[in-house]
Design a protein around this motif. Sequence first.
Motif, short mmCIF file in Angstrom:
data_model
loop_
_atom_site.label_atom_id
_atom_site.label_comp_id
_atom_site.label_asym_id
_atom_site.label_seq_id
_atom_site.Cartn_x
_atom_site.Cartn_y
_atom_site.Cartn_z
N CYS A 19 -4.10 7.75 4.73
CA CYS A 19 -3.11 7.87 5.81
C CYS A 19 -2.82 6.55 6.55
O CYS A 19 -3.67 5.97 7.19
N LEU A 20 -1.58 6.11 6.46
CA LEU A 20 -1.16 4.86 7.10
C LEU A 20 -0.71 5.07 8.55
O LEU A 20 -0.41 4.11 9.26
N SER A 33 -6.72 7.14 12.53
CA SER A 33 -6.66 7.23 11.06
C SER A 33 -6.69 8.65 10.55
O SER A 33 -6.72 8.87 9.34
N GLU A 34 -6.77 9.62 11.44
CA GLU A 34 -6.84 11.01 11.01
C GLU A 34 -5.52 11.39 10.35
O GLU A 34 -4.46 11.26 10.98
N PRO A 35 -5.57 11.81 9.08
CA PRO A 35 -4.29 12.09 8.41
C PRO A 35 -3.39 13.04 9.21
O PRO A 35 -3.84 14.09 9.69
N GLY A 36 -2.15 12.62 9.36
CA GLY A 36 -1.17 13.37 10.14
C GLY A 36 -0.92 12.79 11.52
O GLY A 36 0.01 13.19 12.21
N THR A 37 -1.74 11.81 11.92
CA THR A 37 -1.71 11.35 13.31
C THR A 37 -1.02 9.98 13.42
O THR A 37 -1.36 9.05 12.68
N GLY A 49 -4.76 17.38 12.52
CA GLY A 49 -5.37 16.43 11.59
C GLY A 49 -6.18 17.22 10.58
O GLY A 49 -6.69 18.29 10.88
N ILE A 50 -6.32 16.68 9.35
CA ILE A 50 -6.83 17.51 8.27
C ILE A 50 -8.27 17.96 8.46
O ILE A 50 -8.70 18.92 7.85
N TRP A 75 0.85 -1.19 0.00
CA TRP A 75 0.00 0.00 0.00
C TRP A 75 0.89 1.24 0.00
O TRP A 75 1.77 1.36 0.85
N VAL A 76 0.64 2.14 -0.92
CA VAL A 76 1.39 3.40 -0.96
C VAL A 76 0.47 4.52 -0.48
O VAL A 76 -0.63 4.71 -1.01
N CYS A 77 0.92 5.26 0.51
CA CYS A 77 0.08 6.29 1.14
C CYS A 77 0.01 7.53 0.25
O CYS A 77 1.00 7.99 -0.28
N ARG A 78 -1.17 8.09 0.12
CA ARG A 78 -1.35 9.29 -0.70
C ARG A 78 -1.96 10.45 0.09
O ARG A 78 -2.35 11.46 -0.49
N SER A 79 -2.09 10.30 1.41
CA SER A 79 -2.72 11.38 2.18
C SER A 79 -1.76 12.55 2.35
O SER A 79 -0.61 12.51 1.92
N LEU A 80 -2.25 13.61 3.00
CA LEU A 80 -1.57 14.91 2.92
C LEU A 80 -0.09 14.89 3.32
O LEU A 80 0.76 15.41 2.59
#
Lengths: 162, 443
Positions: A125-126, B87-91, B296-297, A82-87
């Motif tokens: 997001c991983l 799962s919150e992006p950035g966390t 988180g976003i 899995w390749v992460c694409r989140s911010l």
Amino acid sequence: MSALSPEIREKIISYYGRYPNKQAITLPALHMVQEAYNCVSREAINEIADLLELNPTQVVDTMTFYGFFRDEHHPLGKKRVWVCRSLSCMLRGGDELLAEVCDRLHLRPGQTTPDGEMTLELAECLGACDGAPCILINDELQLKVGVEEVLALAKPQGGSKS
Amino acid sequence: MNEAFEPVLLRRRGVAGSQTLAYYQQDGGYNGLQKALKMTPAEVIKVVSDSGLRGRGGAGFHTGSKWGFLPKNYEGPIYLCVNGDESEPGTFNNRILIEEDPHQLLEGIAIASYATGASVAYLYLRYEYGQCYRTLEKAIEEMYANNLLGKNILGSNFSLDVYLVRGACAYICGEETGLIESLEGKRAWPRIKPPFPAIEGAFRRPTVVNNIETLACVTHILDKGPEWFMSMGVPKDPNNPRDPGSYGPKLYCVSGHVNNPGLFELPLGITARELIEKHAGGVWKGRKVKAVVPGGISMGFLSADELDTPLDFAGPGKAGCLGLGTAAVIVIDDQTSMVDVLYNNCRFFAHESCGQCTPCREGTAWSSKILRRIRDGHGKMSDLKTLEDISNTIGIMPGTTICGLADGAAWPIKNALKKFRPEFEEYISKGQKTEMREALAAH
């Protein structure tokens, strides 16, 4: 012939005491089956439903909600990457990494290499943003990865972590 | 004061053997549980309540009050659900807490279970944290072997079983009632509240759902007392009777365009500027900050002018953000397009909307499509108005959805279009296109 091995049936049954009802074993059972067979077949769904005293549609309903599980028409390769694409990963090249890997392997996210070695996935997001861009190999995170490291995983025994 | 701050939750990080029960116990571990077992459950709840501890998962609800909502003298099982679906992006703080120090969390779980009367705790862990899963399996096994779980823990009348549950890569399972549905073996559709889980939760029984960092704090509050916990952070605002204060240590995740991304434990209330410059090594490549995600976003954005905002529970809200969220700080440099950033956010929520409520399902999908069109150079000025309309009409706050996912999807749009509007207008009027490549899923 039964779709589930005696070991997996035993393992599912061993979970009966953990919850006040059997439906709660749906997700653990789906995990056990996919881990063993790289997919959850229609027959396996029926047998899980039998063991958990559910209608098979209840198992299907849960299984299809989570994009994680694969039916027998879309089995997983030996490795799932899995390749992460989140911010956080995007800001450090995650989108580029995924696009480049797709181009080089002639795959789109969700597809498997023709030799069945690796299934490529895109991930939200991983949870390894401190090591962006990151990937997940089966269920092990790998931080700060480059294109070549992901490509190596597509080769037999390539990038083996064990 | 931060120079003098000694980490509490991360004290054992990086120490060889920190995951083992032997190390944890010789380092003072399970003192908090022993103290708790000598008290009545009501006394334990009071200690946690008095500490002012607020949930670390995003909502910042007062933990003692949450426990206090359970029905009194309830006959029948009460459940504790531990929310490890981070799962919150950035966390990524739960990941490090578990990988480095599983017993700190498990002690908190035992204390919380004793206080709330739970005899079973389900620890719902996101699938992606495989190493955490195996670390916890080992730690739980050690606990059973040492009378820290199972029947009559440490010779008391208290018995507890802890079961690990693996998620399957769905953000919505971090919503507490979505988590409960998933635990029950169903699709993770959040429930309409009330009834809140304290009255009717897992398996229709009274249930407390707590975050992992929250429970790690409980361990130390029982060991060191509520006054110790309140010696850190930001006291109640005397001018606002409704402000419960922001006490204790906090794990700040810093990622994005900084020189040293990582997890930093500091007293609640550090400013974004201090966190970025002093702790995360400043913005990379000698660049400047354009925007900062405070938690988180789903919390929105701080602009470069707002970096002195304290990252306590109240601070980000005063700067127009949704809140402190998970205190996951993502730094965005001045070479980055906010159109790309907002598209990334919208795409995330479109992917993760559970589809139950139409305003969220359609609103997140369309905002993502509109931003993709803008990024492709085909945007119209009226798109910005449409995006604003979407952001003002989806969520719990406008009263159109069951859970807060849509509020979290709306907030980055609101903040971006308010704080960075000229950039969007210029992008559209000049017909700019993104240079970023995108890989689209096969199915």
